[in-house]
Enzyme design. Structure first.
Site, PDB file in Angstrom:
ATOM      1  N   ARG A  40       5.412  -0.079   3.230  1.00  0.00           N
ATOM      2  CA  ARG A  40       5.521   0.416   1.857  1.00  0.00           C
ATOM      3  C   ARG A  40       6.389   1.673   1.873  1.00  0.00           C
ATOM      4  O   ARG A  40       6.417   2.419   2.852  1.00  0.00           O
ATOM      5  CB  ARG A  40       4.140   0.777   1.313  1.00  0.00           C
ATOM      6  CG  ARG A  40       3.257  -0.402   1.040  1.00  0.00           C
ATOM      7  CD  ARG A  40       1.894   0.052   0.503  1.00  0.00           C
ATOM      8  NE  ARG A  40       1.020  -1.081   0.323  1.00  0.00           N
ATOM      9  CZ  ARG A  40       0.224  -1.567   1.280  1.00  0.00           C
ATOM     10  NH1 ARG A  40       0.181  -1.000   2.472  1.00  0.00           N
ATOM     11  NH2 ARG A  40      -0.541  -2.619   1.037  1.00  0.00           N
ATOM     12  N   LYS A  64      -1.822   3.734   1.391  1.00  0.00           N
ATOM     13  CA  LYS A  64      -2.554   3.007   0.350  1.00  0.00           C
ATOM     14  C   LYS A  64      -3.920   2.517   0.827  1.00  0.00           C
ATOM     15  O   LYS A  64      -4.922   2.688   0.141  1.00  0.00           O
ATOM     16  CB  LYS A  64      -1.733   1.826  -0.160  1.00  0.00           C
ATOM     17  CG  LYS A  64      -2.419   1.044  -1.262  1.00  0.00           C
ATOM     18  CD  LYS A  64      -1.574  -0.088  -1.775  1.00  0.00           C
ATOM     19  CE  LYS A  64      -2.315  -0.839  -2.878  1.00  0.00           C
ATOM     20  NZ  LYS A  64      -1.494  -1.920  -3.407  1.00  0.00           N
ATOM     21  N   HIS A 129       9.692  -1.683  -3.750  1.00  0.00           N
ATOM     22  CA  HIS A 129       8.928  -2.779  -3.133  1.00  0.00           C
ATOM     23  C   HIS A 129       9.840  -3.913  -2.669  1.00  0.00           C
ATOM     24  O   HIS A 129       9.412  -4.780  -1.892  1.00  0.00           O
ATOM     25  CB  HIS A 129       7.885  -3.337  -4.097  1.00  0.00           C
ATOM     26  CG  HIS A 129       6.570  -2.643  -4.014  1.00  0.00           C
ATOM     27  ND1 HIS A 129       5.792  -2.646  -2.880  1.00  0.00           N
ATOM     28  CD2 HIS A 129       5.893  -1.927  -4.928  1.00  0.00           C
ATOM     29  CE1 HIS A 129       4.696  -1.963  -3.105  1.00  0.00           C
ATOM     30  NE2 HIS A 129       4.726  -1.507  -4.343  1.00  0.00           N
ATOM     31  N   ARG A 132       9.992  -4.221   1.194  1.00  0.00           N
ATOM     32  CA  ARG A 132       8.813  -4.869   1.782  1.00  0.00           C
ATOM     33  C   ARG A 132       8.802  -6.369   1.455  1.00  0.00           C
ATOM     34  O   ARG A 132       8.515  -7.200   2.310  1.00  0.00           O
ATOM     35  CB  ARG A 132       7.564  -4.170   1.245  1.00  0.00           C
ATOM     36  CG  ARG A 132       6.240  -4.675   1.762  1.00  0.00           C
ATOM     37  CD  ARG A 132       5.148  -3.696   1.286  1.00  0.00           C
ATOM     38  NE  ARG A 132       3.812  -4.229   1.358  1.00  0.00           N
ATOM     39  CZ  ARG A 132       3.022  -4.166   2.419  1.00  0.00           C
ATOM     40  NH1 ARG A 132       3.461  -3.597   3.533  1.00  0.00           N
ATOM     41  NH2 ARG A 132       1.798  -4.653   2.390  1.00  0.00           N
ATOM     42  N   HIS A 155      -3.147  -8.125   3.299  1.00  0.00           N
ATOM     43  CA  HIS A 155      -3.560  -8.784   2.063  1.00  0.00           C
ATOM     44  C   HIS A 155      -4.865  -9.534   2.304  1.00  0.00           C
ATOM     45  O   HIS A 155      -5.157  -9.950   3.425  1.00  0.00           O
ATOM     46  CB  HIS A 155      -2.490  -9.764   1.588  1.00  0.00           C
ATOM     47  CG  HIS A 155      -1.300  -9.110   0.974  1.00  0.00           C
ATOM     48  ND1 HIS A 155      -0.111  -9.779   0.773  1.00  0.00           N
ATOM     49  CD2 HIS A 155      -1.089  -7.855   0.509  1.00  0.00           C
ATOM     50  CE1 HIS A 155       0.764  -8.957   0.210  1.00  0.00           C
ATOM     51  NE2 HIS A 155       0.194  -7.788   0.041  1.00  0.00           N
ATOM     52  N   TYR A 164       3.220 -12.427  -3.713  1.00  0.00           N
ATOM     53  CA  TYR A 164       3.863 -11.128  -3.527  1.00  0.00           C
ATOM     54  C   TYR A 164       5.321 -11.271  -3.092  1.00  0.00           C
ATOM     55  O   TYR A 164       6.198 -10.561  -3.583  1.00  0.00           O
ATOM     56  CB  TYR A 164       3.076 -10.301  -2.493  1.00  0.00           C
ATOM     57  CG  TYR A 164       3.640  -8.930  -2.245  1.00  0.00           C
ATOM     58  CD1 TYR A 164       3.399  -7.885  -3.124  1.00  0.00           C
ATOM     59  CD2 TYR A 164       4.436  -8.677  -1.136  1.00  0.00           C
ATOM     60  CE1 TYR A 164       3.927  -6.625  -2.912  1.00  0.00           C
ATOM     61  CE2 TYR A 164       4.964  -7.412  -0.909  1.00  0.00           C
ATOM     62  CZ  TYR A 164       4.712  -6.398  -1.800  1.00  0.00           C
ATOM     63  OH  TYR A 164       5.241  -5.150  -1.590  1.00  0.00           O
TER      64      TYR A 164
END
Length: 188
Positions: A40, A64, A129, A132, A155, A164
């Protein structure tokens, strides 16, 4: 919040990289690290020289998730790292701002850097993003191992990982691409 996409086209990845490298080695290196590690942006921007100097692996605590993460740096990325950090001190941030003394660039600046280069390359729906997601998309395309990618991304389910990185959308688009209930051109 705008939905951002991975860069699916390998030639576009190279085009963005070339645009960034001509402008700034720092900006190019940010793109390389983001697309090669899948980190990230918040974790990329807090990296310091000591985290990568003379290392094959990097260990961090994800901002995160607060989970530890250890990842391998590919040999080609290690070559770029060595060139990039040659004159830097261990305590220096990898992606230093030109404002202040040894401060990392801000997320907003990273967004502007990537967005400007992407626009020059004719890309839309690009954000921080994207780095990633680009990593994830191409990892999945090459390895077809959603379980490993799910683990790399921390995840909770494979479906989240596929959505994603845009694979779910790709599959939906492909399914609908040539789907017509009837031949509409024959309706009079």
């Amino acid at each position: 919040m705008n939905l951002v996409q991975p860069i699916r086209d390998l030639e576009k990845i190279q085009e963005v990289a070339t645009i960034l490298k001509k402008r700034s080695f720092r900006d190019y290196f940010l793109f390389v690290m983001g697309t090669q590690t899948g980190l990230r942006i918040s974790d990329l921007l807090k990296l310091r020289v000591r985290d990568v100097r003379n290392r094959t692996h990097v260990s961090i605590i994800e901002k995160k998730t607060k989970k530890p993460k250890r990842f391998l740096l590919s040999p080609s990325v290690r070559v770029i790292i060595n060139d990039y950090i040659e004159e830097m001190k261990d305590d220096d941030y990898l992606f230093q701002s030109r404002k202040g003394s040894n401060q990392p660039i801000l997320r907003q600046r990273a967004y502007a850097i990537l967005n400007e280069a992407a626009k020059k390359a004719g890309l839309e729906e690009i954000g921080t993003h994207t780095l990633r997601k680009t990593f994830g998309y191409h990892f999945y395309q090459r390895k077809k191992d959603v379980a490993m990618l799910q683990q790399l991304f921390n995840h909770s389910a494979p479906s989240i990982t596929l959505k994603y990185i845009g694979i779910t959308q790709d599959l939906q688009d492909k399914a609908l691409e040539d789907f017509d209930i009837v031949d509409w051109s024959n309706v009079h």
